[in-house]
Design a protein around this motif. Structure first.
Motif, PDB file in Angstrom:
ATOM      1  N   MET A  59       0.826  -1.204   0.000  1.00 39.61           N
ATOM      2  CA  MET A  59       0.000   0.000   0.000  1.00 39.61           C
ATOM      3  C   MET A  59       0.864   1.258   0.000  1.00 39.61           C
ATOM      4  SD  MET A  59      -3.316  -0.879   2.353  1.00 39.61           S
ATOM      5  CE  MET A  59      -2.393  -1.158   3.860  1.00 39.61           C
ATOM      6  N   ALA A  60       1.967   1.226   0.747  1.00 37.66           N
ATOM      7  CA  ALA A  60       2.857   2.387   0.797  1.00 37.66           C
ATOM      8  C   ALA A  60       3.463   2.670  -0.573  1.00 37.66           C
ATOM      9  CB  ALA A  60       3.960   2.139   1.828  1.00 37.66           C
ATOM     10  N   TYR A  61       3.902   1.634  -1.270  1.00 42.18           N
ATOM     11  CA  TYR A  61       4.520   1.842  -2.572  1.00 42.18           C
ATOM     12  C   TYR A  61       3.499   2.254  -3.627  1.00 42.18           C
ATOM     13  CZ  TYR A  61       8.769  -0.120  -0.582  1.00 42.18           C
ATOM     14  OH  TYR A  61       9.882  -0.333   0.190  1.00 42.18           O
ATOM     15  N   ALA A  62       2.236   1.864  -3.436  1.00 43.00           N
ATOM     16  CA  ALA A  62       1.184   2.354  -4.327  1.00 43.00           C
ATOM     17  C   ALA A  62       1.040   3.864  -4.185  1.00 43.00           C
ATOM     18  CB  ALA A  62      -0.138   1.655  -4.026  1.00 43.00           C
ATOM     19  N   LEU A  63       1.147   4.356  -2.957  1.00 41.27           N
ATOM     20  CA  LEU A  63       1.083   5.802  -2.738  1.00 41.27           C
ATOM     21  C   LEU A  63       2.264   6.505  -3.388  1.00 41.27           C
ATOM     22  CD1 LEU A  63      -0.022   5.853   1.016  1.00 41.27           C
ATOM     23  CD2 LEU A  63      -1.415   6.442  -0.976  1.00 41.27           C
ATOM     24  N   VAL A  64       3.456   5.901  -3.337  1.00 40.14           N
ATOM     25  CA  VAL A  64       4.628   6.481  -4.009  1.00 40.14           C
ATOM     26  C   VAL A  64       4.372   6.589  -5.512  1.00 40.14           C
ATOM     27  CG1 VAL A  64       7.063   6.106  -4.580  1.00 40.14           C
ATOM     28  CG2 VAL A  64       6.244   5.674  -2.258  1.00 40.14           C
ATOM     29  N   PRO A  80      -4.263  12.737 -12.930  1.00 40.45           N
ATOM     30  CA  PRO A  80      -4.235  13.166 -11.524  1.00 40.45           C
ATOM     31  C   PRO A  80      -3.921  11.972 -10.616  1.00 40.45           C
ATOM     32  CG  PRO A  80      -6.231  13.939 -12.641  1.00 40.45           C
ATOM     33  CD  PRO A  80      -5.578  12.959 -13.561  1.00 40.45           C
ATOM     34  N   PRO A  81      -3.101  12.172  -9.578  1.00 40.72           N
ATOM     35  CA  PRO A  81      -2.780  11.076  -8.658  1.00 40.72           C
ATOM     36  C   PRO A  81      -4.032  10.471  -8.037  1.00 40.72           C
ATOM     37  CG  PRO A  81      -1.352  12.967  -8.271  1.00 40.72           C
ATOM     38  CD  PRO A  81      -2.405  13.418  -9.223  1.00 40.72           C
ATOM     39  N   GLY A  82      -4.084   9.158  -8.005  1.00 41.25           N
ATOM     40  CA  GLY A  82      -5.202   8.463  -7.383  1.00 41.25           C
ATOM     41  C   GLY A  82      -6.449   8.370  -8.229  1.00 41.25           C
ATOM     42  N   SER A  83      -6.429   8.897  -9.443  1.00 39.35           N
ATOM     43  CA  SER A  83      -7.621   8.892 -10.294  1.00 39.35           C
ATOM     44  C   SER A  83      -7.786   7.544 -10.991  1.00 39.35           C
ATOM     45  CB  SER A  83      -7.526   9.997 -11.345  1.00 39.35           C
ATOM     46  OG  SER A  83      -6.438   9.745 -12.229  1.00 39.35           O
ATOM     47  N   ALA A  84      -8.974   7.347 -11.564  1.00 36.83           N
ATOM     48  CA  ALA A  84      -9.230   6.119 -12.313  1.00 36.83           C
ATOM     49  C   ALA A  84      -8.303   6.025 -13.520  1.00 36.83           C
ATOM     50  CB  ALA A  84     -10.690   6.073 -12.748  1.00 36.83           C
ATOM     51  N   LEU A  85      -8.019   7.167 -14.152  1.00 38.74           N
ATOM     52  CA  LEU A  85      -7.117   7.164 -15.314  1.00 38.74           C
ATOM     53  C   LEU A  85      -5.711   6.756 -14.910  1.00 38.74           C
ATOM     54  CD1 LEU A  85      -6.534   7.706 -18.285  1.00 38.74           C
ATOM     55  CD2 LEU A  85      -6.185  10.130 -17.714  1.00 38.74           C
ATOM     56  N   SER A  86      -5.260   7.208 -13.727  1.00 38.94           N
ATOM     57  CA  SER A  86      -3.908   6.829 -13.288  1.00 38.94           C
ATOM     58  C   SER A  86      -3.808   5.318 -13.098  1.00 38.94           C
ATOM     59  CB  SER A  86      -3.549   7.556 -11.988  1.00 38.94           C
ATOM     60  OG  SER A  86      -4.314   7.065 -10.899  1.00 38.94           O
ATOM     61  N   MET A  87      -4.871   4.678 -12.625  1.00 35.35           N
ATOM     62  CA  MET A  87      -4.877   3.225 -12.461  1.00 35.35           C
ATOM     63  C   MET A  87      -4.820   2.521 -13.811  1.00 35.35           C
ATOM     64  SD  MET A  87      -7.652   2.784  -9.372  1.00 35.35           S
ATOM     65  CE  MET A  87      -7.433   1.010  -9.303  1.00 35.35           C
ATOM     66  N   THR A 111      10.698   1.260  -8.716  1.00 33.31           N
ATOM     67  CA  THR A 111       9.768   1.196  -9.838  1.00 33.31           C
ATOM     68  C   THR A 111       8.507   2.009  -9.541  1.00 33.31           C
ATOM     69  OG1 THR A 111       9.002  -0.922  -8.933  1.00 33.31           O
ATOM     70  CG2 THR A 111      10.554  -1.008 -10.763  1.00 33.31           C
ATOM     71  N   SER A 112       8.084   2.051  -8.279  1.00 28.52           N
ATOM     72  CA  SER A 112       6.924   2.861  -7.924  1.00 28.52           C
ATOM     73  C   SER A 112       7.210   4.337  -8.167  1.00 28.52           C
ATOM     74  CB  SER A 112       6.547   2.630  -6.458  1.00 28.52           C
ATOM     75  OG  SER A 112       6.162   1.297  -6.231  1.00 28.52           O
ATOM     76  N   LEU A 113       8.408   4.771  -7.819  1.00 30.24           N
ATOM     77  CA  LEU A 113       8.791   6.163  -8.070  1.00 30.24           C
ATOM     78  C   LEU A 113       8.796   6.460  -9.567  1.00 30.24           C
ATOM     79  CD1 LEU A 113       9.905   8.924  -7.172  1.00 30.24           C
ATOM     80  CD2 LEU A 113      12.190   7.915  -7.238  1.00 30.24           C
ATOM     81  N   GLY A 132       1.605   7.197  -6.843  1.00 34.96           N
ATOM     82  CA  GLY A 132       0.474   8.080  -7.094  1.00 34.96           C
ATOM     83  C   GLY A 132      -0.810   7.333  -7.362  1.00 34.96           C
ATOM     84  N   LEU A 133      -0.964   6.153  -6.763  1.00 36.20           N
ATOM     85  CA  LEU A 133      -2.119   5.291  -7.002  1.00 36.20           C
ATOM     86  C   LEU A 133      -2.862   5.033  -5.696  1.00 36.20           C
ATOM     87  CD1 LEU A 133      -0.303   2.692  -9.287  1.00 36.20           C
ATOM     88  CD2 LEU A 133      -1.843   4.505 -10.053  1.00 36.20           C
ATOM     89  N   PRO A 134      -4.124   4.626  -5.757  1.00 39.43           N
ATOM     90  CA  PRO A 134      -4.838   4.245  -4.535  1.00 39.43           C
ATOM     91  C   PRO A 134      -4.132   3.090  -3.830  1.00 39.43           C
ATOM     92  CG  PRO A 134      -6.373   4.517  -6.360  1.00 39.43           C
ATOM     93  CD  PRO A 134      -4.993   4.580  -6.940  1.00 39.43           C
ATOM     94  N   PRO A 135      -4.101   3.080  -2.504  1.00 44.87           N
ATOM     95  CA  PRO A 135      -3.367   2.035  -1.771  1.00 44.87           C
ATOM     96  C   PRO A 135      -3.765   0.615  -2.142  1.00 44.87           C
ATOM     97  CG  PRO A 135      -4.030   3.798  -0.293  1.00 44.87           C
ATOM     98  CD  PRO A 135      -4.686   4.089  -1.602  1.00 44.87           C
ATOM     99  N   VAL A 136      -5.057   0.404  -2.477  1.00 40.95           N
ATOM    100  CA  VAL A 136      -5.510  -0.958  -2.755  1.00 40.95           C
ATOM    101  C   VAL A 136      -4.829  -1.557  -3.973  1.00 40.95           C
ATOM    102  CG1 VAL A 136      -7.478  -0.342  -4.259  1.00 40.95           C
ATOM    103  CG2 VAL A 136      -7.588  -2.406  -2.819  1.00 40.95           C
ATOM    104  N   THR A 137      -4.361  -0.712  -4.904  1.00 39.56           N
ATOM    105  CA  THR A 137      -3.689  -1.258  -6.091  1.00 39.56           C
ATOM    106  C   THR A 137      -2.406  -1.992  -5.715  1.00 39.56           C
ATOM    107  OG1 THR A 137      -2.551   0.852  -6.483  1.00 39.56           O
ATOM    108  CG2 THR A 137      -4.643   0.509  -7.631  1.00 39.56           C
TER     109      THR A 137
END
Length: 557
Positions: A32-37, A86-93, A73-75, A39-44
């Motif tokens: 979850m932490a690396y998902a935040l790095v 935008p960070p955390g958006s559906a498009l970013s996923m 790689t997350s960075l 720019g994605l929702p933690p659940v990814t």
């Protein structure tokens, strides 16, 4: 494929189950932490930890590698997506999954076409420089979440949680193993419990937020985590293929290098062998699986793989068990995860990535080769100043430039015979016998277009020095024991050297020419036009012949 499963023994199961449980405890918060790095929702991050380890288990060659999200790689993903969505958006996923798809396809096809040799494109110092630069970037990027806002305008409750978590993690990393050992714990147990300290710290921070209702006071938390498993689907954006291609290629390159480093290190400890091309297939399959299951690019994690190994993992079944436990975590109510404070997650990221800063390699490079140290520092600065993608490119360029620079300056030694033997050594390092009118040179490199000019210049300089010292030169002997290949330019230059020396009444001789090199020489103009001197099987034979020639000329006078 699945050789490990066909040969599986019951006595391996306990170790795999134990390691699977321990790595899961580490992987849930870390993913979850690396998902935040990124720019994605933690659940990814959790989604990226389910199918990828299973896919790697089918194709990969490491028995204990833990595949999932990783800091670097997350960075790189976050940097690439910053200007596209935008960070955390559906498009970013969607775009993150698309990058995993591209990287996975590149890696898998590279394995099919056996391109594992690309692992040598980055030298150890340059790779260390890139890792250090990325660690500094990630750590600095987490200062805001750690403090609940910019340094000058931080949020006090958030800063207390973040700094307290960071202090607790540092104390555990520095002193916990020693304290546990003093209490009688074995070294292996103490090390394992120390690795799990972040889980305890995050649980404590989550409990504090829930009990004190700190979310209402402004402390940012992970928020609601969708229960259930990700849908298996492949969502792509047709208009983003081109801007994602180069970042995905660089990410694929970094995935392979990072994973290969972790896998090789553990394989040496276990007495196993890593097959580079199978690693490419395994990592490619893992990323393709991540792309269709709502995740993002994954790779072998050095830290998690080390924990997996230390916890007793014997086969990839340990990773499969971890994936199954994460599935269970998503199927049960996930309310408890929603209270996880972002400042505490930021603390775990900062401490984890700061441990990646490699002072040892810089120290060793500085002592051994200053050019390697300069490349390490330049790569670090490139990543920090220019960005991650430019840092990768700079690292590759510096690695190749270092190889070319060294290859263009071959070591050339003037040699003589060690008295009473048939051994020939550098006149600057040993007491040797030489012949007054003979210049014997050993070329310690292959001859190719990049270094032949340096060889010619060195030979001409030596001949000028001998002339200036009143020392006549009748013969030049090139000892070819270290020459494994000669390209077309090298053959051409040897012809020119021969003609030039004949014009000065100097004979050119060759000795210890290897078979493949001799095959090429026999098809060249050098031997067809008759070498000024002779080709000798050994330097000792050449020395004896030249000694006899000198004696005959002296006698005839």
């Amino acid at each position: 494929m699945l050789i490990w499963l066909r040969n599986y023994r019951r006595d391996l199961l306990a170790g795999d189950i134990g390691a699977g449980i321990i790595v899961t405890l580490m992987m849930i918060p870390q993913s979850m932490a690396y998902a935040l790095v990124a720019g994605l929702p933690p659940v990814t991050g959790l989604y990226a930890s389910i199918l990828p380890p299973v896919a790697y288990a089918l194709f990969g060659s490491s028995m204990v590698q833990s595949v999932g999200p990783m800091a670097i790689t997350s960075l790189m993903i976050g940097t690439a997506l910053a200007t596209l969505a935008p960070p955390g958006s559906a498009l970013s996923m969607v775009l993150a999954g698309q990058m995993a798809l591209i990287a996975g396809a590149i890696l898998f096809l590279s394995g099919v076409f056996r391109l594992g040799f690309v692992a040598g494109f980055l030298s150890r110092p340059v790779m260390s420089g890139f890792t250090t630069g990325a660690a500094l970037l990630i750590a600095s990027g987490q200062l805001g979440p750690l403090l609940g806002g910019p340094l000058a305008n931080s949020h006090l409750p958030s800063a207390i949680i973040g700094l307290a978590s960071l202090l607790a993690l540092w104390l555990a990393k520095t002193y916990l193993a020693r304290a546990l050992a003093a209490l009688g714990a074995s070294g292996k147990v103490a090390e394992m419990l120390t690795k799990l300290a972040p889980v305890v710290v995050l649980i404590a921070a989550t409990a504090a937020v829930a009990v004190l209702d700190l979310a209402a006071a402004g402390v940012k938390v992970v928020g609601e985590i969708p229960a259930g498993l990700p849908a298996l689907a492949l969502a792509v954006s047709a208009e983003h293929w081109q801007p994602l291609l180069m970042p995905s290629l660089l990410i694929a390159f970094m995935i392979f290098l990072s994973s290969q480093s972790a896998a090789q290190s553990l394989a040496h400890r276990r007495g196993e062998r890593i097959v580079s091309n199978r690693e490419l297939l395994g990592l490619g399959a893992a990323n393709l699986a991540s792309a269709v299951s709502g995740g993002f690019a994954v790779t072998g994690s050095i830290s998690r793989s080390a924990v997996n190994y230390a916890a007793g993992a014997n086969t990839p079944l340990a990773s499969v068990i971890s994936a199954g436990l994460i599935v269970l975590a998503l199927l049960v109510p996930t309310t408890w995860i929603s209270w996880l404070p972002l400042p505490a997650l930021a603390a775990t990221i900062i401490l984890a990535v700061l441990g990646m800063i490699d002072f040892a390699t810089l120290r060793d490079a500085w002592r051994h080769d200053r050019s390697d140290a300069a490349a390490l520092l330049a790569t670090t600065a490139g990543v920090v100043v220019l960005g991650v993608e430019q840092g990768v490119i700079l690292g590759v360029v510096l690695s190749l430039a270092t190889v070319i620079w060294r290859a263009s300056r071959p070591h050339i030694a003037v040699i003589g015979r060690i008295p009473g033997s048939e051994h020939f050594r550098n006149v600057k390092r040993h007491q040797v016998e030489t012949l007054p009118e003979v210049l014997m040179l050993r070329i310690d490199a292959d001859l190719f277009f990049g270094n032949v000019d340096a060889i010619v210049d060195h030979l001409e300089q030596l001949l000028k020095e001998r002339t200036a010292n009143g020392q006549a030169t009748r013969d030049v002997l090139l000892v070819m024991s270290a020459v494994s290949s000669i390209d077309t330019t090298g053959l051409y230059v040897l012809n020119e050297i021969n003609r030039s020396l004949l014009g000065q009444s100097i004979k050119l001789h060759l000795s210890e020419v290897k078979g493949p090199v001799m095959d090429r020489l026999q098809r060249s103009e050098l031997l067809k036009q008759r070498l000024g001197g002779q080709v000798f099987l050994s330097t000792a034979a050449a020395f004896s012949y030249l000694t006899e020639q000198a004696a005959e000329e002296t006698w005839s006078i």
